[in-house]
Design an enzyme around this catalytic site. Structure first.
Site, short mmCIF file in Angstrom:
data_model
loop_
_atom_site.label_atom_id
_atom_site.label_comp_id
_atom_site.label_asym_id
_atom_site.label_seq_id
_atom_site.Cartn_x
_atom_site.Cartn_y
_atom_site.Cartn_z
N ASP A 349 -26.71 -65.61 19.30
CA ASP A 349 -26.16 -65.74 17.96
C ASP A 349 -26.89 -64.79 17.01
O ASP A 349 -28.13 -64.71 17.01
CB ASP A 349 -26.32 -67.19 17.50
N GLU A 385 -24.13 -61.21 19.85
CA GLU A 385 -23.29 -61.19 18.66
C GLU A 385 -23.92 -60.12 17.78
O GLU A 385 -24.97 -60.36 17.17
CB GLU A 385 -23.27 -62.55 17.96
#
Length: 708
Positions: A349, A385
Site C-alpha cells: 500500500d 501501489e
C-alpha cells in the site's frame, strides 16, 4: 507472586517459546527502562523489569511461560513531545513483534498519552492506566502440520489476481455455515473455493489482515468501523476479528489452514500490506505501540519541530524507513509471512512512501535494495501501489526490477476510452499491449503491469457504469471523502433504474471493460464481486462500511449469472491462448517467418494507422491484429509456441462502425467469437472474408479468430 526472570537473549525480537519457557525481547533506543507485563485469565497484571539490554534491545527469559500467555510492555523514558519523545509508562504497549492479539483496542481517554482536558493537548502527560483498554499480545505455539503444502508458484504471465476482503467475501454466503462466515475458515470453505476455482483465479489478493485498529474514535462517533483495515497495529499478527475460533492464538492456526486450503485448490495468497504508516495516527492519536516504545526511532518526525509527524500517507504518520530497526521490522514481518505463514506475495500500500529516503521518492532507497538482495523475498510476488499523497509521489513505471505495479494509467485510459472521452488512441494502444512506454526501458516485461479497471478503493464495475457521481452519505462525511473524478459514466440515468435500454448498455459496458482487462498484455486483477455485478450503491469509499453495502450478495439474478459466465469464459479464453499473455513486448516485426508482423494496428478502413490518426483526440475506433505464429518466447520446455491469430475491433463511438478486414494477413476467413453486445461468447459466429465489412455496434468490441 514471585516469577523468576533469566537474562535471556536479544534475538529474536518478540516472544519466542522454546518448549520450556519464553524469551521476550523489545527494541527501544531511547528508553531508560522497560517492564514486561504478564496478565492472567482474570486480567491481573504482574510487572517484571527487563534489566538486560544489548544493542538497545531489552530482553529476558521466563521459564514455565508458554502458549496462551498474554503480555505487554511498559516503557520508561523522557516525555518531551517537542523533541519527539513520548514515553509514558502508564500506557500498556503492544509488542510490535506479537504473533497474535487477544482483543480489539477499546477507545477511551486512557489510551492517549496526554490529558484530553489539558489546554496544551498532546504536550501534556496522562497518568491514566491504559491496560484495561489495550489488547494483550499472546505467546503462540508455532508448530503446524502443513501436510506437505506446496506453493503453486504460478508464473506471472499465467497469473489472474482476485482482490477481495476476508470478511466481506463470505458474510452473506448461504452455503457456508454461519459461524464461519467472514473468517479465514469461511474463505477456506469448499463453497468459497469452488467459486474461485470456477472462475479460473490463480491468486487471491487479500485486503489487510495484519491486526489493525478497528474502532478509531472518529468512526465510533459515527457508529462506524474501520472495515478495510488500512491502519495496522502489528505486522506479524493476523487480525483476530477474522477468526472463527475464540481460543487465544488460534487465529494463527486458522490463517495457516486457509493458506493450505487455497494452495491445494491451486491458488496463491497475496497480502495487501501497509508498512507506510500505523493506526496510531498523528500527534493527537493514541499511544498503543511504537509511539510509546520509541516515537523518535519508529516515525518520521518533522525536522525542527519533532512534535509533529511527516505524513506521506494522509493517515497521520509515516514510518521512518531510514532507521535500520524499522527496516528490520518490515523485513522480519515479510519473511515471517513467507516462511511461517506460507503466503506467496505482497501488495504494498502506498509503496512510494517506503522509497522516501529524505523527501523525494528514490527507487534505489534502502528498502528496495534490501528486498532485492533478500533470498526469501526475491522469489515471491512483489506488487507496488506506486503512489502516495506526498509531492512527487506518483511513480507509476519507476519501480525497480523484481517489482510489478498497479498500473493506474491502465485504469484511467481504459475508463476514458469506453466512456467516449476524447483522448489519444496511442495511449490506449500502449495500455492494451502491456505499457512498454512505462516498463520496457528499465528491463521489465509486460508482466510488470498489474492491469485493473476497479479496485477496493473506488467504484465497483457495476457502479462505474451506473453513477456519474459518488454517493457516500453513509460515511457521514458530507460526501467530502472518496475520489470525485471517477472517470465513470452512468449510461444516461444516475443510479438504479428500470429503463431497459440503459440497463442493456450498462451490461454491455461491463463486458467491454472485462474483455479489455482480461485480454490486455500484463497481469489482470479483478475486483472481487465484479464478476457478479456487485454494487455499493454509488459509494466509492466503503472503508467504514462493515455491512451489506460492502459485503458480497450471493443471491444472484439471471443477469448476474450471465456476467459471471462471461467472465469465466474470458479467463479461460485467455488461459487457452498465449498470444494474450506474452512474456515479452511486441516487436512490430515478423520473428518466425510467417510473412506478417507480430502485431499491427488498423483504422476502420483496414489501412494501418498513421501518425496523425494516433494523435487524433476525437477518434474512437481502432483495429488490432495479433499474430499467434509470431510469439517470440518458447514454452516451459523450450518449444516454439504457436497460437491462433486474432483481430480485435474496438468501437467506443456512439454509432455503429463497419470495419474492413485488413489485407495481407494470410487468411481467407475470420470467425466472430466475441461480440460484447452479446451476453456470452458467440457459439456459431458469422464468418467474414476480405472486402466484406464487419459491423461493430456502438460502444462494443468484436473479436475474430483466423480460420482460413
Amino acid at each position: 507472586m514471585f516469577v523468576p526472570i533469566w537474562p535471556g537473549n536479544p534475538y529474536p525480537l518478540g516472544a519466542t517459546w522454546d518448549g520450556k519457557g519464553t524469551n521476550f525481547a523489545l527494541f527501544s533506543e531511547n528508553a531508560t527502562a522497560v517492564t514486561l507485563c504478564l496478565f492472567d485469565e482474570h486480567g491481573q497484571e504482574i510487572r517484571l523489569p527487563l534489566t538486560e539490554k544489548i544493542n538497545f534491545t531489552w530482553h529476558g527469559y521466563i521459564p514455565g511461560v508458554g502458549p496462551g500467555q498474554r503480555y505487554g510492555f511498559r516503557v520508561h523514558g523522557p516525555h518531551d513531545p517537542q523533541q519527539g519523545y513520548r514515553f509514558n509508562a502508564n500506557k500498556l504497549l503492544i509488542d510490535p513483534y506479537a504473533k497474535a492479539l487477544d482483543a480489539e483496542v477499546r477507545h477511551s481517554r486512557e489510551i492517549f498519552g496526554y490529558g484530553w482536558d489539558d489546554p496544551a493537548e498532546d504536550l501534556s502527560f496522562s497518568d491514566l492506566d491504559s491496560a484495561p483498554y489495550v489488547p494483550k499480545a499472546v505467546v503462540i505455539d508455532p508448530t503446524f502440520d502443513w501436510e506437505g503444502d506446496v506453493a503453486p508458484r504460478t508464473p506471472w504471465h499465467e497469473t489472474f489476481i482476485y482482490e477481495t476482503h476476508v470478511r466481506g467475501f463470505t458474510m452473506q454466503h448461504s452455503e457456508i455455515p454461519e459461524p464461519l462466515r467472514g473468517t479465514y475458515a469461511g474463505l477456506a470453505h469448499p463453497a468459497a473455493l469452488a467459486h474461485l476455482q470456477s472462475l479460473g483465479i490463480t491468486a487471491v489478493e487479500l485486503m489487510p489482515v495484519h491486526h489493525f485498529l478497528a474502532y478509531p474514535g472518529h468512526l465510533l462517533e459515527r457508529n462506524l468501523k474501520n472495515y478495510w483495515g488500512y491502519d495496522s497495529l502489528v505486522y506479524l499478527a493476523p487480525y483476530g476479528g477474522y477468526s472463527a475460533s475464540g481460543v487465544l492464538g488460534e487465529q494463527v492456526t486458522e490463517f495457516k489452514q486457509m493458506v493450505k486450503a487455497l494452495h491445494r485448490a491451486g491458488m496463491e495468497v497475496i497480502l495487501d500490506v501497509v508498512y507506510n504508516h500505523t493506526g496510531e495516527g498523528n500527534h493527537k492519536g493514541p499511544t498503543l505501540s511504537l509511539r510509546g516504545i520509541d516515537n523518535a526511532a519508529y516515525y518520521r518526525l518533522v525536522e525542527g519541530d519533532a512534535r509533529y509527524y511527516m505524513d506521506f500517507t494522509g493517515c497521520g504518520n509515516s514510518l521512518n524507513v531510514r532507521n535500520p530497526q524499522v527496516l528490520k521490522l518490515i523485513m522480519d514481518s515479510l519473511r515471517y509471512w513467507v516462511l511461517e505463514m506460507h503466503v506467496d506475495g505482497f501488495r504494498f500500500d502506498l509503496a512510494s512512501a517506503l522509497a522516501r529516503e529524505l523527501y523525494a521518492v528514490d527507487n534505489l532507497a534502502a528498502f528496495f535494495n534490501i528486498v532485492h538482495q533478500d533470498p526469501v523475498l526475491a522469489d515471491v510476488k512483489l506488487i507496488a501501489e506506486p503512489w502516495d499523497v506526498g509531492e512527487g509521489g506518483y511513480q507509476v513505471g519507476n519501480f525497480p526490477v523484481l517489482w510489478t505495479e498497479w498500473n493506474g494509467r491502465f485504469r484511467d485510459t481504459v475508463r476514458d476510452f469506453w466512456r467516449g472521452i476524447d483522448s489519444r488512441l496511442a495511449e490506449f494502444a500502449y495500455r492494451f499491449t502491456g505499457s512498454s512506454d512505462l516498463y520496457q526501458s528499465n528491463g521489465r516485461s509486460p508482466n510488470a503491469s498489474i492491469n485493473f479497471i476497479t479496485a477496493h478503493d473506488g467504484f465497483t464495475l457495476h457502479d462505474l457504469v451506473s453513477y456519474n457521481e459518488k454517493h457516500n452519505s453513509a460515511n457521514a462525511e458530507d460526501d467530502r471523502d472518496g475520489e470525485s473524478h471517477n472517470r465513470s459514466w452512468n449510461c444516461g440515468i444516475e443510479g438504479e433504474t428500470k429503463d431497459r435500454e440503459v440497463l442493456k448498455l450498462r451490461r454491455q459496458q461491463q463486458r467491454n471493460f472485462l474483455a479489455t482487462l482480461l485480454l490486455s498484455q500484463g497481469v489482470p486483477m479483478l475486483l472481487g464481486g465484479d464478476e457478479v455485478s456487485r454494487t455499493q450503491h454509488g459509494n466509492n469509499n466503503t472503508y467504514c462500511q462493515d455491512n451489506p453495502v460492502s459485503w458480497f450478495n450471493w443471491d444472484l439474478t439471471d443477469t448476474n449469472v450471465e456476467l459471471l459466465d462471461f467472465t469465466r469464459q474470458l479467463i479461460f479464453f485467455r488461459k487457452k491462448h498465449p498470444v494474450f499473455r506474452r512474456r515479452k513486448f511486441f516487436q512490430g516485426r515478423e520473428i518466425h517467418g510467417s510473412g506478417v508482423s507480430d502485431i499491427a494496428w488498423f483504422n476502420p478502413n483496414g489501412a494501418e494507422m498513421t501518425d496523425q490518426q494516433w494523435s487524433t483526440g476525437f477518434a474512437k475506433a481502432l483495429g488490432l491484429f495479433l499474430n499467434g505464429e509470431e510469439i517470440a518466447t518458447p514454452n516451459a520446455c523450450g518449444e516454439r509456441i504457436i497460437d491462433d491469430s486474432f483481430l480485435l475491433f474496438f468501437n467506443a463511438h456512439h454509432e455503429r462502425i463497419d470495419f474492413l478486414l485488413p489485407g495481407g494477413l494470410n487468411s481467407r476467413e475470420w470467425l466472430v467469437i466475441i461480440d460484447t453486445t452479446k451476453p456470452r461468447f458467440v457459439v456459431r459466429g458469422k464468418r467474414y472474408k476480405q472486402d466484406i465489412p464487419v459491423p461493430v455496434a456502438a460502444r462494443s468490441l468484436v473479436i475474430l479468430r483466423r480460420s482460413g
